[in-house]
Design an enzyme around this catalytic site. Structure first.
Site, short mmCIF file in Angstrom:
data_model
loop_
_atom_site.label_atom_id
_atom_site.label_comp_id
_atom_site.label_asym_id
_atom_site.label_seq_id
_atom_site.Cartn_x
_atom_site.Cartn_y
_atom_site.Cartn_z
N ASP A 200 33.14 -53.32 3.78
CA ASP A 200 33.83 -54.19 4.73
C ASP A 200 34.22 -55.51 4.11
OD1 ASP A 200 34.67 -54.85 7.48
OD2 ASP A 200 33.04 -56.30 7.38
N LEU A 281 34.98 -58.65 13.30
CA LEU A 281 36.32 -59.21 13.38
C LEU A 281 36.96 -59.41 12.02
CD1 LEU A 281 35.71 -61.88 16.17
CD2 LEU A 281 36.98 -59.75 16.38
N ARG A 282 36.27 -59.03 10.95
CA ARG A 282 36.87 -59.23 9.63
C ARG A 282 38.15 -58.40 9.48
NH1 ARG A 282 32.65 -58.73 6.63
NH2 ARG A 282 32.31 -60.93 6.19
N ALA A 283 38.16 -57.21 10.08
CA ALA A 283 39.35 -56.38 9.98
C ALA A 283 40.56 -57.07 10.61
CB ALA A 283 39.10 -55.04 10.67
#
Length: 706
Positions: A200, A281-283
């Site tokens: 991720d 929420l990194r995506a």
């Protein structure tokens, strides 16, 4: 020094080129993870990109490559005076963007830097030796085989990439410096996966495969021959295309700050990420940054639907994994559905300035090649070469080319096989080839159930293998239990109290004349740490007719799959030996790819006689060879059988060859009347016995407990 292979001359690899370029345009994208089989030019194209990055101005004499226009206020070599940005003057110089390669065997000190403890203790100064993160600042940091790098180094690396700062804490002395770089990692999934948490942290991911088109493969070889024969001449022939690429990257960088992300597109990005059920929420952040970078690359000043689609295709596949055995992938039909559902209603909305056709786009991305491929290729070019023609090079990377295989389709290799099914090659690679003699009639392949938690199996004693999470081991990590004189070329860290105690009795004789201690190298002491190590878990699975009842084999496969999942979580290597019919075969040689083991297990058929002795003898040979390759990694043998032996050699003699190996026998015998053969085998091996039906009951299933 010979020039690098030209970026524009690499055949295929369209998605990879685009992902690298987007990171070159915007450092906020977060790097690229390149997954693919060996020999697909992963390393070649990464090295080629560094030569295309704009030159950077650096403060003269600064070991941390500070920008004269905006020097790092906390630079250990500072403070620096601010000068005019964007050029070189008396205080600065222009240089090429650095390309720093991190070897798999690097130490923590080599990565983040180290302190000169002797100067720190005797002179009271922070004498800091920069590491590779400092050298990579404002350049490219390339990690080949990142999946083989130790987890704690990957954590340090990704933390620095995310924060843009490297923190070094050593024996009460603290140093920080800027560390902003384009991070590129490459890996072969057959050698093991990264943890989902680490996956991720990479902004984008690209799956590359060698093209199966003979003409493209021939062009790869042709260009490589030409480059090897005359590197300078070959580079000169591609100089014009390289100059166009470098100029376009520079223009996109300059325009990046003026690209607008309308709120309607931001909501579209978040809806797509939510629709794919990605964690965290990194995506969303990465997809937004990548979409902005793609718009700048295409010369647009507003993000469009196509920018969002391209960004999502590169940012989401590795964040879709729901199980450690899942291969990264993205359902592009679902992506298009989500984009359609969230498309702004009014085409003439000022927040939706879409143009029907991007003049710079090579065409409909759905008509382009596969992941990392070009044109109609199913793969990504390969070897050491690139686009099919010079003029198609930098601009020719198809924007948003779809992944080469549909969601759930095999990506090549065992780990790509869908659950419960196997391709033709896997059917022959599961160890059944030796069991096709007379009387052997393999049954249908039984499916495995959902894995459950299993009891912790450990190797007795304390080892010295690679760090992991299974058995007790001594190494560079863990709690400190003592100190010793360094045994290697350099100390594995410094035990400060022990070092001071070793130096104190000699101060008078050494003529100490001040507050500091007079230290010598033979005073240094390194800590002795005890933590956990990873082991080699070798599974020996009985696939004979006595195990052939579908319900029973499903239970066996589910249990072994659960043990494989446990091995994945504990950072073990695994191997798989299967015996049935006339003999035994190594279905999976020792590897870090637990996914490959799961795929081979799911495809395992049953039937035939039970050559138990051959299975044990094959296991002994596998362990013997692996002991020569990796003597510090201790083995754990897991034999899954009902204990019957209906053919083959002497079981007692075969078991004797495994003396001293920590073993576990999973007893698969069932029914009201039991002969206890698996328990008898366990006595010969000196092994612990675990009834098959008890594996899921010893520790409650994690899913049910939740």
């Amino acid at each position: 020094m010979n020039p690098a292979y030209p970026f524009s001359a690499v055949v295929g690899l369209a998605d990879l080129k685009l992902a690298l370029v987007l990171n070159a345009v915007s450092s906020r994208v977060g790097g690229v993870l390149v997954r693919g089989e060996k020999g697909t030019a992963k390393s070649t194209i990464v090295r080629a990109l560094a030569a295309q990055l704009p030159r950077v101005a650096v403060v003269a004499g600064c070991r941390f490559h500070c920008d004269p226009g905006a020097p790092d206020p906390g630079c250990p070599d500072g403070p620096h005076e601010t000068t005019a940005a964007g050029g070189a003057d008396a205080a600065g110089a222009l240089r090429a963007a650095s390309l720093v390669e991190l070897p798999v065997g690097a130490s923590e000190d080599r990565l983040v830097g180290s302190l000169d403890l002797e100067r720190a203790l005797t002179e009271g100064v922070k004498a800091f030796e920069p590491g590779l993160l400092a050298a990579a600042h404002r350049g490219v940091l390339y990690v080949d085989e990142v999946n083989l790098l130790h987890d704690h180094l990957v954590d340090l690396l990704l933390d620095a990439a995310a924060l843009g700062v490297c923190y070094v804490e050593r024996e009460t002395v603290s140093v920080r410096h800027a560390a902003r770089f384009l991070l590129v990692g490459t890996m072969n999934p057959e050698e093991g996966e990264l943890r989902p948490q680490l996956l991720d942290r990479f902004g984008l991911t690209v799956e590359v495969r060698a093209t199966r088109e003979p003409d493209e493969r021939a062009e790869v070889v042709r260009r490589r021959f030409a480059f090897d024969a005359d590197p300078e001449g070959f580079a000169a022939r591609w100089a014009a295309e390289e100059a166009v690429l470098a100029a376009r990257i520079a223009r996109a960088r300059a325009a990046l700050g003026s690209v607008r992300l309308p709120d309607s597109r931001l909501r579209q990005i978040t809806a797509v990420c939510a629709g794919f059920e990605v964690d965290g929420l990194r995506a969303d952040l990465v997809t937004a940054h990548a979409a902005v970078a793609h718009a700048a690359w295409q010369g647009r000043d507003v993000v469009t639907r196509e920018d969002v689609r391209v960004a999502a295709r590169l940012a989401l596949p590795h964040r879709r994994r729901r199980d450690p055995f899942d291969a990264p992938g993205l359902d592009e039909r679902l992506l298009d559905e989500l984009l359609d559902q969230t498309e702004p209603a009014a085409p003439d909305d000022p927040d939706n300035p879409e143009s029907p056709e991007d003049p710079e786009s090579p065409g409909d991305p759905d008509d382009s090649g596969g992941s990392g491929g070009s044109g109609g290729s199913d793969g990504s070019g390969a070897g050491d070469g690139a686009p099919a023609a010079p003029e198609s090079a930098p601009e020719g990377a198809p924007d948003g080319a779809p992944d080469g295989a549909p969601d759930g389709a095999p990506k090549g290799g065992a780990e790509g096989a869908p659950d419960g099914a196997a391709g033709p090659s896997e059917g022959s690679g599961t160890g059944t080839g030796s069991g096709t003699g007379s009387g052997d009639r393999p049954q249908d392949v039984a499916a495995a159930g959902a894995p459950f938690r299993v009891p912790v199996l450990k190797v007795a004693g304390v080892g010295a293998g690679v760090a992991g999470r299974r058995s007790s081991g001594r190494g560079r990590h863990g709690r400190t239990i003592g100190a010793r004189v360094p045994t290697g070329a350099g100390p594995a860290g410094i035990d400060l109290p022990a070092t001071l105690l070793a130096a104190a009795p000699h101060q008078l004789r050494r003529g100490r004349r001040g507050p500091g201690l007079v230290l010598r190298r033979d005073d240094l002491r390194e800590p002795v740490r005890e933590g956990r190590e990873g082991n080699l878990v070798l599974f020996v699975v009985d696939a004979s007719g006595s195990m052939g009842a579908r319900r029973r084999m499903t239970a066996v496969k589910t249990a072994v799959l659960s043990l494989l999942l446990d091995a994945y979580q504990r950072r073990d290597k695994i191997g798989l030996v299967v015996f049935r019919g006339a003999g035994a075969t190594v279905a999976l040689p020792p590897t870090s790819s637990v996914e490959a083991g799961a795929a081979r297990l799911r495809a395992l058929p049953t039937g035939g006689r039970t050559p138990l002795a051959e299975g044990l003898a094959t296991a002994a040979e596998v362990l013997r060879v692996e002991r020569l390759r990796d003597p510090d990694r201790r083995p754990l043998l897991v034999v899954v059988t009902d204990g019957r032996a209906t053919s083959g050699g002497d079981v007692t003699r075969a078991a004797a060859a495994l003396a001293g190996v920590t073993s576990v026998v999973v007893d698969c015998e069932s029914g009201p009347v039991r002969l206890g053969m698996a328990q008898a085998l366990a006595l010969r091996l000196g092994a612990r016995v675990l009834p098959l039906e008890s594996l899921g009951d010893l520790v409650r299933d994690r899913r049910k407990a939740g």
